[in-house]
Motif scaffolding. Structure first.
Motif, short mmCIF file in Angstrom:
data_model
loop_
_atom_site.label_atom_id
_atom_site.label_comp_id
_atom_site.label_asym_id
_atom_site.label_seq_id
_atom_site.Cartn_x
_atom_site.Cartn_y
_atom_site.Cartn_z
N TYR A 186 17.38 -1.03 4.93
CA TYR A 186 18.30 -0.16 5.66
C TYR A 186 18.28 1.24 5.05
N GLY A 187 18.39 2.25 5.91
CA GLY A 187 18.47 3.63 5.43
C GLY A 187 17.17 4.40 5.52
N THR A 188 16.14 3.78 6.05
CA THR A 188 14.86 4.47 6.24
C THR A 188 14.17 3.89 7.46
N SER A 189 13.56 4.75 8.25
CA SER A 189 12.85 4.27 9.44
C SER A 189 11.49 3.70 9.10
N SER A 190 11.00 3.99 7.89
CA SER A 190 9.70 3.47 7.48
C SER A 190 9.68 3.27 5.97
N THR A 191 9.15 2.13 5.54
CA THR A 191 8.97 1.86 4.12
C THR A 191 7.49 2.03 3.75
N LEU A 192 7.23 2.24 2.48
CA LEU A 192 5.83 2.41 2.04
C LEU A 192 5.05 1.12 2.27
N ARG B 267 -0.98 -7.19 2.71
CA ARG B 267 -0.45 -6.33 1.64
C ARG B 267 -1.52 -5.44 1.01
N GLY B 268 -2.76 -5.81 1.19
CA GLY B 268 -3.82 -5.11 0.49
C GLY B 268 -4.43 -3.97 1.28
N GLY B 269 -5.40 -3.34 0.66
CA GLY B 269 -6.16 -2.31 1.34
C GLY B 269 -5.70 -0.90 1.01
N SER B 270 -6.55 0.04 1.30
CA SER B 270 -6.26 1.45 1.08
C SER B 270 -5.13 1.91 2.00
N PRO B 271 -4.12 2.61 1.48
CA PRO B 271 -3.00 3.03 2.33
C PRO B 271 -3.43 4.03 3.40
N SER B 272 -2.76 3.98 4.52
CA SER B 272 -3.03 4.91 5.61
C SER B 272 -2.61 6.32 5.21
N PRO C 264 0.84 -1.20 0.00
CA PRO C 264 0.00 0.00 0.00
C PRO C 264 0.88 1.26 0.00
N GLY C 265 0.54 2.19 -0.84
CA GLY C 265 1.34 3.40 -0.97
C GLY C 265 2.11 3.47 -2.27
N PHE D 289 25.32 0.24 -17.44
CA PHE D 289 24.99 1.13 -18.57
C PHE D 289 25.12 2.61 -18.24
N ASP D 290 25.70 2.93 -17.07
CA ASP D 290 25.86 4.32 -16.67
C ASP D 290 24.52 5.04 -16.77
N PHE D 291 23.50 4.40 -16.19
CA PHE D 291 22.12 4.89 -16.31
C PHE D 291 21.64 5.38 -14.95
N PRO D 292 21.16 6.62 -14.85
CA PRO D 292 20.73 7.17 -13.56
C PRO D 292 19.50 6.44 -13.00
N VAL D 293 19.56 6.07 -11.72
CA VAL D 293 18.43 5.41 -11.07
C VAL D 293 18.22 6.02 -9.68
N MET D 294 16.99 5.91 -9.21
CA MET D 294 16.64 6.36 -7.87
C MET D 294 15.62 5.37 -7.31
N GLY D 295 15.79 4.95 -6.06
CA GLY D 295 14.89 3.98 -5.46
C GLY D 295 13.95 4.59 -4.44
N ILE D 296 12.74 4.06 -4.38
CA ILE D 296 11.77 4.40 -3.34
C ILE D 296 11.38 3.09 -2.65
N PRO D 297 11.57 2.98 -1.33
CA PRO D 297 11.34 1.71 -0.64
C PRO D 297 9.85 1.39 -0.47
N GLY D 298 9.39 0.36 -1.15
CA GLY D 298 8.01 -0.08 -1.05
C GLY D 298 7.95 -1.53 -0.63
N THR D 299 7.72 -1.79 0.66
CA THR D 299 7.59 -3.15 1.19
C THR D 299 6.96 -3.07 2.57
N ILE D 300 6.05 -3.96 2.87
CA ILE D 300 5.36 -3.89 4.16
C ILE D 300 6.25 -4.36 5.30
N ASP D 301 7.35 -5.07 5.00
CA ASP D 301 8.18 -5.67 6.06
C ASP D 301 9.04 -4.65 6.80
N ASN D 302 9.22 -3.46 6.23
CA ASN D 302 10.06 -2.42 6.84
C ASN D 302 11.49 -2.92 7.06
N ASP D 303 12.00 -3.69 6.09
CA ASP D 303 13.30 -4.35 6.26
C ASP D 303 14.39 -3.74 5.39
#
Length: 328
Positions: A136-142, A261-266, A18-19, A120-134
């Motif tokens: 590193y580097g963020t106190s909360s995942t989506l 995993r389902g349901g409307s996000p908080s 969710p999120g 490929f020298d290709f720019p990337v950026m990650g956003i953490p989306g997982t319910i397990d909150n596992d």
């Protein structure tokens, strides 16, 4: 990676949470705000390999902030694990005119993004989306906050029937490698015992805890079990063990499974997704790459993506102590 960013691709990969839709919305609308083209990539890395793309604009993401799952779908791609698969993906990205990629997912998704960027020298950026909150580097995942609320609501309902029939319920929640959901939801729902992978309390300790609960006058109990806990072979093994050693208990098992995993996000997950989506796009436009967007002390941060992949999250030991006190 100093080239000008004019077109950004966004995808969701791995298990849904969710999120994710709120994050997609944030990426697309931030691109629109900065007059950058945005391409939605369906089915994660498999869609990148197959060129399953769709142009997106601010109106493409109307009315999705409240929806669970992901409108871009998700899939696990074995082909992307091969050099040939990644070459196909890069060729499609180049043909579509993509200059950068935002990947919403977990550590496996970030590993793929990191390798793709390096090759490929290709720019990337990650956003953490997982319910397990596992991650590193963020106190909360989506999705983590939403999953906690889903689990607590389910346990509250299970407790009603446990109390009505004087039963012991083992409630299994997700958490193959970490016990964040079990620990926090267990404390929030008032569980009598919480079993997590990080702390193998042993079957004897479990029996002693249940005996004390019985002797203190409790006629029903809830034990929250993370799926990765090793106290028993599995939650059904624990049920059998308790029934053999404490025949006075009528024991039931409830496996919450994918409903978590389902349901409307908080509201928290919607706001977090919006902040992370904005940060991801604007960081790429600032020339940054190979980072994961996170949150620490209520501030949106950037963590090198290799650290996010390799690092480990720690369980809150203070919360374990709180749990022990609350079960007195």
């Amino acid at each position: 990676m100093s080239k000008s960013i004019k077109k950004i691709g966004v995808m969701t990969s791995g298990g849904d949470s969710p999120g994710m839709n709120a994050a997609i919305r944030a990426v697309v609308r931030t691109c629109a705000f900065h007059k950058v083209d945005c391409i939605g990539i369906y089915r994660g890395y498999q869609g990148l390999i197959e060129g399953d793309f769709k142009e997106m604009n601010a109106r493409s993401v109307n009315n999705i902030v409240n929806k669970g799952g992901t409108i871009l779908k998700s899939a696990r791609s074995q082909e992307f694990r091969t050099v040939e698969g990644r070459k196909k993906a890069h060729s499609n990205a180049m043909e579509a005119g993509l200059d950068a990629l935002v990947v919403i997912g977990g550590d496996g998704s970030f590993t793929g993004a990191m390798i793709f960027s390096q090759e490929f020298d290709f720019p990337v950026m990650g956003i953490p989306g997982t319910i397990d909150n596992d991650i590193y580097g963020t106190s909360s995942t989506l999705g983590y906050d939403t999953a906690l609320n889903t689990v607590v609501e389910a346990i509250d309902k299970i407790r009603d029937t446990a109390s009505s029939h004087n039963r012991l319920f083992f409630v299994e929640v997700m958490g193959r490698d970490v016990g964040h959901i079990a620990l926090n939801a267990g404390v929030g729902a008032g569980a009598e015992e919480i079993l997590i992978p990080e702390e193998n309390l042993g079957k004897d300790r479990l029996l002693e805890s249940l005996k004390r609960s019985r002797e203190s006058g409790k006629t029903s109990s809830i034990v929250v079990v993370a799926e990765g806990d090793t106290t028993g072979e599995n939650v059904f093994d624990l049920k059998d063990y308790v029934e053999q050693n404490l025949p006075e208990y009528e024991v039931r098992v409830s496996v919450l499974g994918h409903m978590q995993r389902g349901g409307s996000p908080s509201c928290w997950d919607r706001v977090l997704a919006s902040r992370m989506g904005v940060k991801a796009v604007e960081s790429l436009l600032d020339g940054k790459s190979n980072y994961m967007v996170g949150i620490q002390d209520s501030k949106i941060t950037l963590c090198p993506i290799d650290q996010a992949v390799k690092g480990k999250t720690d369980i809150d030991l203070e919360l374990l102590r709180v749990s022990d006190i609350m079960t007195t």
